[in-house]
Design an enzyme around this catalytic site. Sequence first.
Site, PDB file in Angstrom:
ATOM      1  N   GLY A  86     102.091  34.504  61.952  1.00  0.00           N
ATOM      2  CA  GLY A  86     102.085  35.857  62.483  1.00  0.00           C
ATOM      3  C   GLY A  86     101.161  35.988  63.666  1.00  0.00           C
ATOM      4  N   GLU A  87     101.367  37.075  64.414  1.00  0.00           N
ATOM      5  CA  GLU A  87     100.554  37.316  65.587  1.00  0.00           C
ATOM      6  C   GLU A  87     100.532  38.802  65.873  1.00  0.00           C
ATOM      7  OE1 GLU A  87     101.840  35.122  68.925  1.00  0.00           O
ATOM      8  OE2 GLU A  87     100.252  35.796  70.253  1.00  0.00           O
ATOM      9  N   GLY A  88      99.389  39.320  66.252  1.00  0.00           N
ATOM     10  CA  GLY A  88      99.261  40.733  66.581  1.00  0.00           C
ATOM     11  C   GLY A  88      98.154  40.945  67.577  1.00  0.00           C
ATOM     12  N   GLY A  89      97.819  42.225  67.761  1.00  0.00           N
ATOM     13  CA  GLY A  89      96.814  42.552  68.758  1.00  0.00           C
ATOM     14  C   GLY A  89      95.447  41.988  68.444  1.00  0.00           C
ATOM     15  N   MET A  90      95.133  41.796  67.166  1.00  0.00           N
ATOM     16  CA  MET A  90      93.804  41.316  66.798  1.00  0.00           C
ATOM     17  C   MET A  90      93.709  39.795  66.769  1.00  0.00           C
ATOM     18  SD  MET A  90      91.671  43.732  66.503  1.00  0.00           S
ATOM     19  CE  MET A  90      90.371  42.819  65.679  1.00  0.00           C
ATOM     20  N   VAL A  93      97.646  34.489  63.028  1.00  0.00           N
ATOM     21  CA  VAL A  93      97.447  34.141  61.623  1.00  0.00           C
ATOM     22  C   VAL A  93      98.158  32.824  61.328  1.00  0.00           C
ATOM     23  CG1 VAL A  93      97.680  34.896  59.234  1.00  0.00           C
ATOM     24  CG2 VAL A  93      97.353  36.592  61.046  1.00  0.00           C
ATOM     25  N   LYS A 108      93.054  33.958  59.893  1.00  0.00           N
ATOM     26  CA  LYS A 108      93.255  34.774  61.094  1.00  0.00           C
ATOM     27  C   LYS A 108      92.220  34.375  62.132  1.00  0.00           C
ATOM     28  CE  LYS A 108      94.635  39.051  61.279  1.00  0.00           C
ATOM     29  NZ  LYS A 108      94.779  40.521  61.194  1.00  0.00           N
ATOM     30  N   ASP A 202      94.140  51.758  60.414  1.00  0.00           N
ATOM     31  CA  ASP A 202      95.454  51.323  60.903  1.00  0.00           C
ATOM     32  C   ASP A 202      96.405  51.112  59.728  1.00  0.00           C
ATOM     33  OD1 ASP A 202      97.364  50.704  62.807  1.00  0.00           O
ATOM     34  OD2 ASP A 202      96.821  48.587  62.906  1.00  0.00           O
TER      35      ASP A 202
END
Length: 849
Positions: A86-90, A93, A108, A202
């Site tokens: 996974g990947e996001g703004g923070m 993973v 993460k 969030d």
Amino acid sequence: MSGVALRCPEPDVLDALASGRIDAKTRSELEEHLDGCASCSSVVAELARVYGSSVPPPSAAPSGPVVRTAPLLASVGRYKLIDRIGEGGMGVVYVAHDPELDRRVALKLLRPEPGAETEERRARLVLEAQAMAKLSHPNVVTVHDVGRVGEQLFLAMELVDGVTLSRFLARGAPPRRKVLELLLLAGRGLAAAHGAGLVHRDFKPDNVLVGNDGRVRVTDFGLARVSGPAVMTDARLDVEGPTRPVALTATGMLIGTPAYMAPEQWRGEDADAKSDQFAFAVTLYESLFGVRPHDGSTMRELATNVLAGKMRPFPPAPRWLRILLERALALDPRGRFPSIDALLSELAKDRDRPKRIALSLGGMLVGTAVLVTILHFATLGTPPASGLALESAPSVEAPGQSAGIPARCEQEKETALAVWSEDRRAHLTRVRPLVAKDAAERLSKRLESATQALADARIAICVKKSDTLSDRRKACLAERHREVEAIAIVLDSINDSGGRPYADLLTATYDLPDPSLCSSEAYLRARGSAFLFGDRAQVALELDEAAKLRVLSKLDRWEDAEMIESRLLAKSQSTSLYVQGPAIVGEMLLAAGAYRARRSHDEAYQALGRAAEAARDAKDNELEARIAALLVRIYVRDTFDIKEADRWAGIGEAKTATPSELGRTAGEVAEARGDLQLALGELVRARTSFEKSLRLRQDALGAGHPEVAAARAKLVTVLVALGDSKAALDHGYAGSVAVDLALGSGSSRSVAQQRALGEALVGAGQGAEAVEILERAREVQRDFAPIFRADTALVYDQLAWADLAQLDFDGAEARIALGEQQRENAPRRETAELAISKSLLAESRRRRG
């Protein structure tokens, strides 16, 4: 790097990119910018998901030390990276392996922001992650480790096998009550964080994980807040709100996903627990109705509607649910619930008021609905694949009669519903004392659901074509009917000033067998000749009394129970009755033997041995297995006759090997085998048996059933002995919450779960917390009947362990003495429990020196 931050596009431009309203040339330029800007990339990714854009957002390219893909067996500290998930703004993973503890984790790698990476910010991030690591709750993803390697910050978390709530809902719209179950559990995780002083900031469906083990976990607590000062100080979007212009900076967007942000977050104010409550309500609304409460095809429109408190027209929903959502979504935080706990209390209370509706004769959906969460059997959960069904599927009814149901089958339904009649409901309302209000209301709802499930089963069997199993089906339903009616009959005779009888009868409703099994050919054949007998009228009284004895055994009505037990034992000698059906005699003797086992094991052996012979003659595998499981427990706890216990465990296992419809009983047998292995010190084997018991019962009954919680309590004991305190705490908390939700805190099963949780806390070195839990259990159990004094002694044993963990030797030995007093006055004295007490005293004296 600050110059890069100042050149970020205006939010309106990002909004247009996410929704596909931009030309190819500008898009190409923006994508180049996004490759090096995590802030803008995160905003575009979230907005595209929020507004359902058909134009896929560009991938967020990590900045700083986080690489796009990890080389095979790359490491971060001691963690070996396996695969990116996974990947996001923070950050990004990975699945990683922790060689020190030999386990897989979700690792993460937290992405820094250009121009904002300071030691102060890193320290703040680490402190918040460390606070999360101290939070242990079954509905929160566990943080195992937090640290840094060079400039890289990382977070090692529990690896959950499951899907996000978003993906779970995308598989197909689940029933409203299933959605409520999931969100209630997620809300409890949120409440636990609030209790520890943490704010999520969030909360959204993508941050709720629905595990394949049936557990719901909330993830990514508080991490969005640590984005630091505003990066895009020149990039502002002014939206005229109800009071003043609102600055929508990039930092503001990152402190929450826009579609779930509270008005105060849009205004640039700090988010708090009330903001989390707002996001929870948006998630609940979206999960129930498939849309979010505030309309907006652009970010500007969304912000305007949220800040004006302008909601969509409500879809069809119960009035209580609309009121709840409107309050939680209030524009002013002061108008919302005082806490997430208060919201959850209302949500749990109101979800127990479904309209009872007739059975749909269509097929039932299976699959994800079988994975029932902690609230599934709190009061009136969604029906599991096996176990007492608690809610019928909807059907369309014609005036005066259910569509497609013959008149004779309508009568079958009315016969079942008459068990919990208006007169009986009125009687319960009249006689219940104030202290029993909660238990009595729960009991009423459970009896309502039990009679509805019985009615559904009666209709389903009535409309079947007649075949060779028809008589067995009817006899099976008659047995299920008398089990429910026995509870109602005992309730009729109660006029008590206390709350105990209602709590005990509530417990009895969870022991009811599933009437839908009467439709299963495999189940009926596994019961042999249990439902093949001649004159039904001749055996009805005996079976009615056996059912009543099982109920009375759970109450303080020992005089009435003794009279029935004596009659059953005398009638069991009747040759003519045995000819009518040996399984009938077996049921009578099992009821009598189980009753006697609670008072004197010596008197139980003979009755249970004869019961097993009768079950064998009837070829009733389920009955024989139930008897075997009880005998194993008696032999282990009383005489420590290992050979006999092992023999009966083997019999029970053989009788429940097939079919799957015997899963509940197979779980009971597996638990008995685990008891034997635990007594022998075979801890690893005992763990395997208890885990098997938990799995079988959870599959049959649903994760929130008190019987499943009891299986967790058994597992806690062996996990503590093996030193796996983390797993023990998980099962301890899950079991305690499930029983409290199903039965309230005043039941004997609730006390047993508190004992297990106390044991887990002691094993985790949390002696003070254990004492607090166990003292509450002791207070509840203080007024129990004499039959429970041995159980009270076990609470004192656990308190003594907690005292020893804190090196309070005087306190421990005082508790041991109090436990001994309880055992001296108890109707029975368990050999194994006496040994525990003596070992406690020896351990205290050894440590004292």
